[in-house]
Structure formats: C-alpha cells, structure tokens
Motif scaffolding. Structure first.
Motif, PDB file in Angstrom:
ATOM      1  N   HIS A 208     -79.575  47.090 -12.840  1.00  0.00           N
ATOM      2  CA  HIS A 208     -78.589  48.140 -13.106  1.00  0.00           C
ATOM      3  C   HIS A 208     -78.993  49.448 -12.425  1.00  0.00           C
ATOM      4  N   ASN A 209     -80.141  49.419 -11.730  1.00  0.00           N
ATOM      5  CA  ASN A 209     -80.570  50.558 -10.920  1.00  0.00           C
ATOM      6  C   ASN A 209     -81.246  50.030  -9.668  1.00  0.00           C
ATOM      7  N   LEU A 210     -81.344  50.874  -8.656  1.00  0.00           N
ATOM      8  CA  LEU A 210     -81.817  50.430  -7.348  1.00  0.00           C
ATOM      9  C   LEU A 210     -83.254  49.914  -7.372  1.00  0.00           C
ATOM     10  N   GLY A 211     -84.088  50.558  -8.150  1.00  0.00           N
ATOM     11  CA  GLY A 211     -85.490  50.174  -8.175  1.00  0.00           C
ATOM     12  C   GLY A 211     -85.749  48.798  -8.742  1.00  0.00           C
ATOM     13  N   ASN A 212     -84.806  48.272  -9.531  1.00  0.00           N
ATOM     14  CA  ASN A 212     -85.023  46.992 -10.197  1.00  0.00           C
ATOM     15  C   ASN A 212     -84.634  45.776  -9.368  1.00  0.00           C
ATOM     16  N   LEU A 213     -84.027  45.978  -8.188  1.00  0.00           N
ATOM     17  CA  LEU A 213     -83.759  44.827  -7.340  1.00  0.00           C
ATOM     18  C   LEU A 213     -85.067  44.096  -7.051  1.00  0.00           C
ATOM     19  N   LEU A 214     -84.988  42.771  -6.980  1.00  0.00           N
ATOM     20  CA  LEU A 214     -86.188  41.990  -6.696  1.00  0.00           C
ATOM     21  C   LEU A 214     -86.739  42.307  -5.311  1.00  0.00           C
ATOM     22  N   GLU A 215     -88.038  42.145  -5.176  1.00  0.00           N
ATOM     23  CA  GLU A 215     -88.661  42.098  -3.858  1.00  0.00           C
ATOM     24  C   GLU A 215     -88.457  40.665  -3.325  1.00  0.00           C
ATOM     25  N   ARG A 216     -89.203  40.281  -2.305  1.00  0.00           N
ATOM     26  CA  ARG A 216     -89.169  38.893  -1.831  1.00  0.00           C
ATOM     27  C   ARG A 216     -90.001  38.037  -2.797  1.00  0.00           C
ATOM     28  N   GLU A 217     -89.370  37.716  -3.947  1.00  0.00           N
ATOM     29  CA  GLU A 217     -90.094  37.053  -5.026  1.00  0.00           C
ATOM     30  C   GLU A 217     -89.545  35.678  -5.365  1.00  0.00           C
ATOM     31  N   PHE A 218     -88.218  35.524  -5.235  1.00  0.00           N
ATOM     32  CA  PHE A 218     -87.606  34.235  -5.576  1.00  0.00           C
ATOM     33  C   PHE A 218     -86.897  33.702  -4.341  1.00  0.00           C
ATOM     34  N   PHE A 219     -87.140  32.413  -4.030  1.00  0.00           N
ATOM     35  CA  PHE A 219     -86.645  31.841  -2.785  1.00  0.00           C
ATOM     36  C   PHE A 219     -85.783  30.613  -3.043  1.00  0.00           C
ATOM     37  N   LEU A 220     -84.776  30.450  -2.194  1.00  0.00           N
ATOM     38  CA  LEU A 220     -83.948  29.250  -2.181  1.00  0.00           C
ATOM     39  C   LEU A 220     -84.139  28.530  -0.854  1.00  0.00           C
ATOM     40  N   GLU A 221     -84.121  27.214  -0.904  1.00  0.00           N
ATOM     41  CA  GLU A 221     -84.127  26.405   0.306  1.00  0.00           C
ATOM     42  C   GLU A 221     -82.683  26.130   0.692  1.00  0.00           C
ATOM     43  N   VAL A 222     -82.254  26.621   1.859  1.00  0.00           N
ATOM     44  CA  VAL A 222     -80.871  26.475   2.284  1.00  0.00           C
ATOM     45  C   VAL A 222     -80.810  25.798   3.650  1.00  0.00           C
ATOM     46  N   ASP A 223     -79.667  25.145   3.900  1.00  0.00           N
ATOM     47  CA  ASP A 223     -79.456  24.517   5.201  1.00  0.00           C
ATOM     48  C   ASP A 223     -79.016  25.532   6.247  1.00  0.00           C
ATOM     49  N   GLU A 224     -78.326  26.574   5.798  1.00  0.00           N
ATOM     50  CA  GLU A 224     -77.863  27.611   6.708  1.00  0.00           C
ATOM     51  C   GLU A 224     -77.822  28.947   5.982  1.00  0.00           C
ATOM     52  N   LEU A 225     -78.002  30.016   6.748  1.00  0.00           N
ATOM     53  CA  LEU A 225     -78.002  31.357   6.174  1.00  0.00           C
ATOM     54  C   LEU A 225     -76.562  31.855   6.102  1.00  0.00           C
ATOM     55  N   SER A 226     -75.897  31.516   5.009  1.00  0.00           N
ATOM     56  CA  SER A 226     -74.502  31.886   4.812  1.00  0.00           C
ATOM     57  C   SER A 226     -74.184  31.809   3.329  1.00  0.00           C
ATOM     58  N   VAL A 227     -73.019  32.334   2.964  1.00  0.00           N
ATOM     59  CA  VAL A 227     -72.592  32.250   1.559  1.00  0.00           C
ATOM     60  C   VAL A 227     -72.492  30.789   1.143  1.00  0.00           C
ATOM     61  N   LYS A 228     -71.833  29.992   1.962  1.00  0.00           N
ATOM     62  CA  LYS A 228     -71.673  28.578   1.619  1.00  0.00           C
ATOM     63  C   LYS A 228     -73.016  27.860   1.574  1.00  0.00           C
TER      64      LYS A 228
END
Length: 237
Positions: A208-228
């Motif tokens: 709910h504030n800018l400082g609380n956005l995650l760093e590079r902490e949680f990762f997803l394995e994706v086939d392509e870098l896109s919304v889909k």
C-alpha cells in the motif's frame, strides 16, 4: 526463464493506500527493485488499470491486470486476468454487486483515478473496501468466466483471510495456489492445516506504499516474458 514478480500491489484507488501510489511511481519503484512483472490489485475495482498498463508498456515492465475482491464472507481473493478486456468484463460484475455506499475520504482515504501522467482525473465515489454481495463460490466463477485465475489472499493473516473467516479452504472452490506475505511461517500453518502441503504458495507484498514492494525475492518460471506467460505459469501451479 525465471522472473521476479510481485502480484499484489494497490494503487491510490484503494482508500488504504498512500497518495503516491501512482502509475509512474509504482512502475518506477518496481523497475528500481528489479522486478520483471507486477500486478495492480485494487480493492473491488480495476478502473486504474488502463493508465498503469500504458505506463508499464512504455517502461518495459509486465503489468498483470488484477483485482482484490472482498467477498460476502469478507474473505479477500486475488484475481489476475489474461488481458485488460477480461478485467473490464469483471468490473461489470463488481459494479453490480458493490454496495452503493459513498466514500468518506476524511475517514477512509481518497480513491484516486489516474491518467498515464499521474494526474488525478477523478475519484471513485463508492467505498471500495466494503464486501460485495457475491460469496466466494460465485466470485471465483465470475473471475474464471472472465478468463482470470484466482487464489486466496494473505492466508496467514488474521484479517480478511479464508483460513481465519472460514477455518479451512473448501476443496470445491478448486484452488491450487495460496498467497502468503513476507512474514508468514508456512511450516506452522501446515502443522495446523496439514492439507496445505498440497498447495503451491506465492509470496506477494500486498503493498500500500512504495517502500513495501518486493525486491527480487519471489520468482516464477515462465515460458515467455509476457502477461500470458505469467498467467500460464500460475495456472500450472
């Protein structure tokens, strides 16, 4: 490929957010923190997504159209959509089922609508933190019919959590993923609810504030870098 994500972030449309949660500020902070994809998930509304999508595209950041719904049971669910059209389709459902209670911004805070230049172009008139009139089952069905995926939000919290309010996660809802926050002791949750070991857990900030956005902490394995690509990866989880 692995990408860093934070898929639960509130803009200034959510009355509990700080006023600087604007499109350019959030996208800029996400880039600064090294995130590859984010989702804007305001309370019971997707009306800021057009501006955020445009700013994100201009800055090379993947923006997942999202929403955080408060169901009739006062349980928070996160819905994420394949495209803006699906999110706007679900907005029609929210318009039908959100109580028409005016927001008192002196009490609850502002509900700001932005353009892509961070200019306030209006304020949402109805209080967005109320529960809608749909129960969990109906809300899940409506999100999925709009080509969205859905999972219970911040299940480790006492407030607005499916575990707190229902006491368990009913299997008939078809959830396979649950959201936890940074402070969650998941092993303790699994000790109390043994069936949670069958779920995939996703960690988001619920910022709910800018400082609380995650760093590079949680990762997803994706086939392509896109919304889909992100939605497909979450659908497999």
């Amino acid at each position: 490929m692995k990408i860093a994500v934070d898929l639960h972030i509130h803009s200034g449309l959510s009355p509990c957010s700080e006023d600087d949660m604007t499109p350019n500020n959030i996208v800029g902070m996400a880039k600064l923190k090294g995130l590859d994809a984010i989702a804007i998930t305001d309370h019971n509304s997707v009306k800021n997504l057009k501006a955020f999508t445009k700013v994100a595209e201009e800055n090379g950041l993947i923006l997942i159209p999202g929403v955080e719904v408060t169901t009739k049971e006062e349980v928070h669910l996160v819905g994420l959509f394949e495209d803006l059209e699906g999110a706007l389709l679900f907005q029609e459902v929210l318009d039908q089922h959100l109580p028409k209670i005016p927001n008192n911004k002196k009490v609850f805070g502002s509900q700001c609508l932005y353009n892509e230049m961070d200019e306030i172009i209006g304020e949402y008139e109805h209080l967005l933190i109320n529960a809608i009139s749909l129960n969990i089952e109906d809300t899940v069905r409506e999100i999925r019919s709009a080509k969205g995926i859905v999972f219970p939000a911040h299940i480790n919290r006492r407030g607005f959590s499916i575990l707190t309010n229902l006491g368990f996660i009913p299997p008939e809802f078809g959830f396979n993923t649950v959201e936890i926050t940074e402070s969650c002791d998941y092993s303790a949750l699994e000790h109390k609810h043994s069936y949670l070991n069958k779920f995939i857990k996703i960690r988001n900030s619920d910022a709910h504030n800018l400082g609380n956005l995650l760093e590079r902490e949680f990762f997803l394995e994706v086939d392509e870098l896109s919304v889909k690509g992100v939605i497909k990866a979450l659908s497999k989880m």
